[in-house]
Write a protein that holds these residues in place. Structure first.
Motif, short mmCIF file in Angstrom:
data_model
loop_
_atom_site.label_atom_id
_atom_site.label_comp_id
_atom_site.label_asym_id
_atom_site.label_seq_id
_atom_site.Cartn_x
_atom_site.Cartn_y
_atom_site.Cartn_z
N GLN A 55 0.83 -1.20 0.00
CA GLN A 55 0.00 0.00 0.00
C GLN A 55 0.86 1.25 0.00
O GLN A 55 0.51 2.26 -0.65
CB GLN A 55 -0.93 -0.01 1.21
CG GLN A 55 -2.02 1.04 1.16
CD GLN A 55 -2.98 0.83 0.00
OE1 GLN A 55 -3.57 -0.24 -0.15
NE2 GLN A 55 -3.12 1.84 -0.85
N ILE A 58 1.81 1.88 -3.50
CA ILE A 58 0.67 2.43 -4.26
C ILE A 58 0.47 3.90 -3.92
O ILE A 58 0.31 4.75 -4.82
CB ILE A 58 -0.61 1.62 -3.95
CG1 ILE A 58 -0.49 0.20 -4.50
CG2 ILE A 58 -1.84 2.33 -4.54
CD1 ILE A 58 -1.61 -0.72 -4.08
N ASP A 59 0.51 4.25 -2.65
CA ASP A 59 0.27 5.62 -2.23
C ASP A 59 1.37 6.54 -2.74
O ASP A 59 1.11 7.69 -3.13
CB ASP A 59 0.17 5.69 -0.71
CG ASP A 59 -1.04 4.97 -0.16
OD1 ASP A 59 -1.97 4.68 -0.97
OD2 ASP A 59 -1.06 4.66 1.04
N SER A 62 0.88 7.12 -6.41
CA SER A 62 -0.26 8.02 -6.59
C SER A 62 0.14 9.46 -6.28
O SER A 62 -0.29 10.40 -6.98
CB SER A 62 -1.41 7.58 -5.67
OG SER A 62 -2.50 8.47 -5.77
N TYR A 63 0.96 9.65 -5.26
CA TYR A 63 1.43 11.00 -4.90
C TYR A 63 2.16 11.66 -6.05
O TYR A 63 2.06 12.87 -6.27
CB TYR A 63 2.32 10.89 -3.67
CG TYR A 63 2.93 12.20 -3.23
CD1 TYR A 63 2.18 13.12 -2.50
CD2 TYR A 63 4.24 12.52 -3.56
CE1 TYR A 63 2.73 14.33 -2.10
CE2 TYR A 63 4.80 13.74 -3.17
CZ TYR A 63 4.04 14.63 -2.45
OH TYR A 63 4.59 15.83 -2.07
N GLY A 66 1.03 8.69 -10.49
CA GLY A 66 0.79 7.37 -11.04
C GLY A 66 2.07 6.62 -11.35
O GLY A 66 3.19 7.15 -11.23
N LYS A 85 -5.58 3.14 -6.52
CA LYS A 85 -5.52 4.56 -6.79
C LYS A 85 -5.47 4.79 -8.30
O LYS A 85 -5.09 3.90 -9.07
CB LYS A 85 -4.27 5.18 -6.14
CG LYS A 85 -4.22 5.05 -4.62
CD LYS A 85 -5.29 5.87 -3.93
CE LYS A 85 -5.29 5.73 -2.42
NZ LYS A 85 -4.11 6.35 -1.78
N SER A 86 -5.83 5.99 -8.72
CA SER A 86 -5.90 6.32 -10.15
C SER A 86 -4.52 6.28 -10.80
O SER A 86 -3.49 6.56 -10.16
CB SER A 86 -6.51 7.71 -10.34
OG SER A 86 -7.86 7.74 -9.92
N PRO A 112 -11.96 1.46 -3.77
CA PRO A 112 -11.16 2.69 -3.69
C PRO A 112 -11.72 3.64 -2.63
O PRO A 112 -12.92 3.62 -2.34
CB PRO A 112 -11.26 3.27 -5.09
CG PRO A 112 -12.54 2.74 -5.63
CD PRO A 112 -12.71 1.37 -5.04
N SER A 113 -10.84 4.49 -2.08
CA SER A 113 -11.26 5.46 -1.07
C SER A 113 -11.83 6.72 -1.69
O SER A 113 -12.44 7.53 -1.00
CB SER A 113 -10.08 5.82 -0.17
OG SER A 113 -8.99 6.30 -0.95
N LEU A 116 -11.82 6.78 -8.95
CA LEU A 116 -10.74 5.94 -9.48
C LEU A 116 -10.79 5.95 -11.00
O LEU A 116 -11.82 5.63 -11.61
CB LEU A 116 -10.91 4.50 -8.96
CG LEU A 116 -9.85 3.49 -9.39
CD1 LEU A 116 -8.49 3.83 -8.79
CD2 LEU A 116 -10.26 2.07 -8.98
N PHE A 119 -7.12 2.42 -13.77
CA PHE A 119 -6.44 1.48 -12.89
C PHE A 119 -6.35 0.13 -13.59
O PHE A 119 -7.31 -0.32 -14.22
CB PHE A 119 -7.20 1.34 -11.58
CG PHE A 119 -6.63 0.31 -10.65
CD1 PHE A 119 -5.48 0.57 -9.93
CD2 PHE A 119 -7.24 -0.93 -10.50
CE1 PHE A 119 -4.94 -0.38 -9.08
CE2 PHE A 119 -6.72 -1.88 -9.64
CZ PHE A 119 -5.57 -1.61 -8.93
#
Length: 576
Positions: A55, A58-59, A62-63, A66, A85-86, A112-113, A116, A119
Motif C-alpha cells: 500500500q 501504491i500511495d 499516486s502521490y 501514477g 488509486k488512479s 477505492p477510497s 478511481l 487502474f
C-alpha cells in the motif's frame, strides 16, 4: 553550548532522512515510474503481512501522479485488501508473483477510497483457499480461510454515494481457488476490460451496472457458478474468444437478475464452452439487441454433478423480463448464427417471451438425451419453447434459416428439429433447414414470393428415371402424394407422367385416383372402384355399358338418349 550541539545533531539526522527518502523516491520516478514493492518493505515470504508495504508503494506512486507497482517473484500475504488509486498499474512476475491470504479477507484488491480512473492489474497471481478437486462440473466446494474475492469495487453507476470508477483493466493474471467471484466489478463507467486471464476453481467473474464490459480471450475452468456473468444493469458487453470448461452452471450468463433487465447491446462471439452443467449461453430477463455467433457449445449436462435435474441442459436459453407474473420486456432483436450445438442434454435453443429472433446457419448434432418420449416437444429438440400456458403464444417473428439438425447416434434421441409451437408462432418463418436422423419430420413452413414480387417458382429436380414427389402427412404418416413417375423418358414426351396417390391410415398405398399423361395430356381414372362427379355432384361409379342401338326403333333410340342424358346429369354434366 550542549543545547546548540544537540540541536545540530537533530538537524543532521532529519536532513539525512529527508535526503534518503527523496533519493528513494527519485530512484523509482526516474526508473520509468516503477515502484518495486520490496523497496517499500514487502518480503514476499508468505508469512509476513505485506499489505502495508504494498500500500505504501501504491500511495507513493499516486502521490507522484501514477506509475507501475512491481511485484517480483514471491508470495505476498495480505490481511486487508489493497486500496487502488488512479493511474496505477499493479504488475507482477506472472505465476511467480502471488497475492495470498491465510485469514478471512474480503479481497486482494478492494474498494477505492475516492474516485478511481485508469487502474489496471497485469501479470499477477491471486490465490484463494479452495482446496477440493474431484469430478466436475460441480457446485459445492470446500475451502480454508483466505480471500472471498480477488478484485472487487463498486462505482457510482450503482449509487450516487459511491465513488466514480472509470476505465479498469485486468490482463494476463491468474485467479486460482478463489472462494467467491474472482473479479466483481459493479457500477464501473466507460470501460472495464478483462482479457488474457486464467481462472480455475473459482466462482464466476462478475459484472453488474457496468457501462461497457469486455471479457476477451480468457480461460475459465472448474467454475462453481457460471463461466462469466454480465448481469443486471450492464449496458454493453463483448464476450469473445474465451474458453469455458467444466463450469457448474452457464458458460456465459448475459442476463438480468432480481427484476432488472439484461444487457441492451451485446456480442457473444467465438467462445468455446465444454462440459457445462446448466447450459451454454443464458439470455434471460429480457436482454436485447445482440448476437451469439461462431460459438462452440460442446456437451451440456442436466446440471452439475451435485445438482442434477432433467430441466437443465440447454444450449441457449432466452426469456423475457417479468414483473408480478407479467412480461415487462421481451427478449428481442437477437441473432443466433453459425454456432455448433453438440451433445446438449435437453435441447438446443429454448425460447419464451421473445420477438425478432433470427436463428441461422447453426449446426445441431445429437441434441437431447433426457426424455425417451418420441412426442416430447420441449425435450430432445433443436429449438423449442417453455411457454406452457399458451405454447408459442409468447413468441413473435422467430426465423429459422439454413440450420442443420443431425442425430448420428445408433439409437436416435432427437425428436423435433424445431417444435410445432415454434413453427406456428406469430409471423414466424422457416427456410432451407435440413434434418437427418430425427424422430419427427422437419415440418418446415414454406413460403415463396411476396405481395409485390414478380413471377416465382418452386422447383423439384432429380436425375432421369427418379421420382419427384410432394408429400402430405398427418402426424408424420403419409396421406396423399403428388408424384411425377419414375418411368424412363425415351423421347416423344414419353415418361415422367403425373399421378395422384392416396394412402391408407398406416401410410401404405391405397390407390391411384388419377394419372396424367405427359405424352398426350390424357387423364385416366385408374382405380376400378373409383367414382367421378362434376360441379359438386356426388361422385358415382362407372356406369354399365349402353346397349348397341344399330337398327333400333325410334322409340328405343329415344329411350337410350334419355338414359344417356340421365347418366350425364348424374355425373353433373347436364342440368336437371
Amino acid at each position: 553550548m550542549k543545547k546548540t550541539f544537540f540541536s545540530f545533531l537533530i538537524f543532521i539526522v532529519i536532513s539525512a532522512n529527508a535526503l534518503g527518502a527523496e533519493k528513494h523516491r527519485s530512484e523509482h520516478i526516474n526508473d520509468y515510474s516503477i515502484f518495486d514493492v520490496k523497496h517499500f518493505g514487502a518480503l514476499g515470504d508468505g508469512i509476513a503481512n505485506d499489505a502495508p508495504a504494498i500500500q505504501r508503494a501504491i500511495d507513493t506512486a499516486s502521490y507522484y501522479g501514477g506509475g507501475t507497482i512491481w511485484l517480483p517473484i514471491g508470495n505476498y500475504r495480505l490481511v486487508v485488501p489493497l486500496v487502488p488509486k488512479s493511474n496505477i498499474m499493479i504488475k507482477g512476475a506472472g505465476l511467480g508473483a502471488v497475492l495470498m491470504a491465510t485469514t478471512p479477507v474480503k479481497g486482494a484488491i478492494g474498494q477505492p477510497s475516492g474516485d478511481l480512473y485508469n487502474f489496471s492489474v497485469e501479470d499477477i497471481t491471486i490465490k484463494g483457499g479452495v482446496i477440493d478437486e474431484g469430478v466436475f462440473p460441480r457446485r459445492a466446494r470446500t475451502y480454508t480461510p483466505s480471500f472471498t474475492s480477488a478484485i472487487f469495487m463498486q462505482g457510482d453507476r450503482m449509487a450516487d454515494s459511491l465513488p466514480h470508477i472509470q476505465n479498469i483493466t485486468v490482463k494476463n493474471c491468474n485467479f486460482l481457488n478463489v472462494r467467491g467471484l474472482p473479479v466483481f466489478f459493479q457500477g464501473v463507467s466507460d470501460k472495464v476490460l478483462v482479457t488474457g486471464n486464467y481462472f480455475e476453481n473459482c466462482l464466476d467473474p462478475g459484472f453488474i451496472w457496468c457501462e461497457s464490459v469486455q471479457f476477451i480471450a480468457n480461460i475459465v475452468k472448474k467454475g462453481a457458478d457460471n463461466g462469466v456473468s454480465v448481469s443486471r444493469g450492464c449496458v454493453k458487453a463483448v464476450i469473445a474468444n474465451n474458453i469455458f470448461e467444466d463450469v457448474a452452471y452457464w458458460g456465459v450468463w448475459c442476463s438480468g437478475f432480481m427484476g432488472t433487465a439484461g444487457p441492451q447491446s451485446f456480442s457473444i462471439t467465438g467462445n468455446v464452452m465444454k462440459r457445462c452443467g446448466y447450459g451454454g449461453v443464458a439470455l434471460v430477463n429480457g436482454p436485447q439487441n445482440g448476437t451469439v455467433t461462431g460459438n462452440t457449445i460442446d456437451t451440456v449436462f442436466n446440471g452439475p454433478t451435485d445438482q442434477r435435474s432433467k430441466t437443465h441442459g440447454r444450449g441457449v436459453w432466452i426469456t423475457p423480463l417479468t414483473v408480478g407474473g407479467e412480461v415487462a420486456q421481451e427478449a428481442s432483436q437477437i441473432v443466433i448464427s453459425g454456432n455448433l450445438f453438440r451433445h446438449i442434454a435437453r435441447g438446443g435453443i429454448s425460447l419464451s417471451g421473445a420477438a425478432d429472433i433470427l436463428i441461422s446457419g447453426n449446426s445441431f448434432i445429437n441434441v437431447g438425451a433426457t426424455d425417451t418420449t418420441v412426442s416430447s416437444v420441449n425435450y430432445n429438440t433443436g429449438v423449442y419453447t417453455d411457454d406452457y400456458s399458451v405454447p408459442g403464444g409468447g413468441l413473435k417473428r422467430i426465423g429459422l434459416v439454413s440450420n442443420s439438425f443431425v442425430d448420428t447416434r445408433n439409437i436416435s434421441f432427437s425428436n423435433f428439429a424445431y417444435a410445432p409451437a415454434i413453427r406456428t408462432s406469430t409471423e414466424s418463418y422457416q427456410k432451407n433447414n435440413t434434418m437427418l436422423g430425427f424422430r419427427q419430420p422437419l415440418g418446415e413452413r414454406l413460403a415463396v414470393g411476396g405481395n409485390t414480387d414478380a413471377d416465382q417458382s418452386l422447383t423439384i429436380n432429380a436425375r432421369p428415371g427418379a421420382l419427384r414427389e410432394l408429400l402430405f402427412q398427418t402426424a408424420g404418416v403419409r396421406r396423399w402424394d403428388l408424384r411425377v413417375t419414375n418411368t424412363a423418358e425415351s423421347g416423344s414426351q414419353t415418361g415422367s407422367d403425373f399421378s395422384i396417390i392416396r394412402r391408407n391410415d398406416n401410410g401404405s398405398v391405397a390407390g391411384y385416383p388419377l394419372i396424367f399423361s405427359r405424352a398426350d395430356g390424357s387423364v385416366r381414372l385408374v382405380e376400378a372402384t373409383g367414382k367421378l362427379g362434376f360441379f359438386n355432384q356426388a361422385p358415382i361409379s362407372k356406369h354399365a355399358a349402353i346397349p348397341n342401338t344399330t337398327g333400333a326403333s325410334v322409340a328405343t333410340l329415344e329411350q337410350e338418349v334419355n338414359n344417356l342424358k340421365a347418366l350425364l346429369r348424374s355425373y353433373g354434366l347436364l342440368n336437371l
